[in-house]
Design a protein around this motif. Sequence first.
Motif, PDB file in Angstrom:
ATOM      1  N   LEU A   1      -7.183   3.740  -2.118  1.00  0.00           N
ATOM      2  CA  LEU A   1      -6.365   4.059  -3.284  1.00  0.00           C
ATOM      3  C   LEU A   1      -7.140   3.891  -4.582  1.00  0.00           C
ATOM      4  O   LEU A   1      -6.938   4.654  -5.537  1.00  0.00           O
TER       5      LEU A   1
ATOM      6  N   HIS B   1       0.838  -1.204   0.000  1.00  0.00           N
ATOM      7  CA  HIS B   1       0.000   0.000   0.000  1.00  0.00           C
ATOM      8  C   HIS B   1       0.872   1.252   0.000  1.00  0.00           C
ATOM      9  O   HIS B   1       0.617   2.194  -0.773  1.00  0.00           O
TER      10      HIS B   1
ATOM     11  N   LEU C   1      -2.617   9.527   2.499  1.00  0.00           N
ATOM     12  CA  LEU C   1      -2.886   8.532   1.465  1.00  0.00           C
ATOM     13  C   LEU C   1      -2.058   7.266   1.704  1.00  0.00           C
ATOM     14  O   LEU C   1      -2.510   6.153   1.411  1.00  0.00           O
TER      15      LEU C   1
ATOM     16  N   ARG D   1       2.410   1.785  -3.442  1.00  0.00           N
ATOM     17  CA  ARG D   1       1.424   2.250  -4.424  1.00  0.00           C
ATOM     18  C   ARG D   1       1.056   3.705  -4.158  1.00  0.00           C
ATOM     19  O   ARG D   1       0.965   4.517  -5.092  1.00  0.00           O
ATOM     20  N   ALA D   2       0.848   4.067  -2.899  1.00  0.00           N
ATOM     21  CA  ALA D   2       0.505   5.445  -2.546  1.00  0.00           C
ATOM     22  C   ALA D   2       1.638   6.394  -2.907  1.00  0.00           C
ATOM     23  O   ALA D   2       1.397   7.518  -3.384  1.00  0.00           O
TER      24      ALA D   2
END
Length: 309
Positions: free
Chosen positions: A217, A16, A54, A19-20
């Motif tokens: 996301l 995560h 995020l 990706r963020a």
Amino acid sequence: MLVLGPEGWRPLREAHEARAAGLSAAHRARREARQSHAVDDFLWTYYSLRPGRLARWHPGAGVALTGTDDVPPGYRETATGSGTAVVADPAAFADRCPGVLEWVSAVLGGVASRPARHDCFGLHEWAMVYRADERRHALPLRLGPAGTDAVVESLPVRCSHIDAFRFFTEAAVPLNASVPTRAAQPDLDHAGCVHVTMDLLKWALKLGPLVPGDLLLDCFELARDARTLDMRASPYDVSGYGHEPVAVETPTGRQAYAAAQRDLAGRAAPLRQRLLAVCRQAVAEVAGAADAAEVAGPVQTVDGALRRG
């Protein structure tokens, strides 16, 4: 309840965060260089979103984590077969944000229950600059001020979203087919509206630790694409950012805009259902906890300890 140990949740958190970081990289670079972007900065400024927020991973409601160092805000400790774990706490969220679960459920449920419309053609952005002396973005207008005003006057303005309508110029307000209000939002929002699609990010952020990181996301990526369509169909010239206009002043452009709306609505539907399920489950859990507390009786303080009477 699903229980994840460190070997289960750490890879999810790391994925995560990676990706963020990719999703926020361009924004962070611009911020470092003190540069702005009229299209892409919107999600960060309008929703008061920071890259760190995020990147913050949550497993979502109903998933307990073992092997953590502390109890993060918005979580509670819970017993498992092998000890204790932490899990997102809907009751704590409801106490901190009264009425939010019910409101978000009403808005999301309302959108899911009614047909999408595809007849607004993004004219809300045009109505925001109609006969205006100042504009929100330091960008040229594709058709110039007079040409922009002529489009607003020649096409029906059908904006149903309060957070777009409230930015209309004073001269544009009487041209709208309705007067959206905050109270009427659960009855007016529909899946074809690009602002309703972008709002999935707002709801995911509001629900905080109750929302799984992948869902947050996914909502961000969808909101980014909706914002891009929003500005491509606007009166502004965004070619400097590499975006071709969707010329809604023409029949062909209006057809293209409606097709893009349908695509976004199709992508939004499963995300909306997941957020709605989070809300409804949280509401049920909070109600169940309240019922259990009522049966157990009032809390009494005895020798500094909290006990049920």
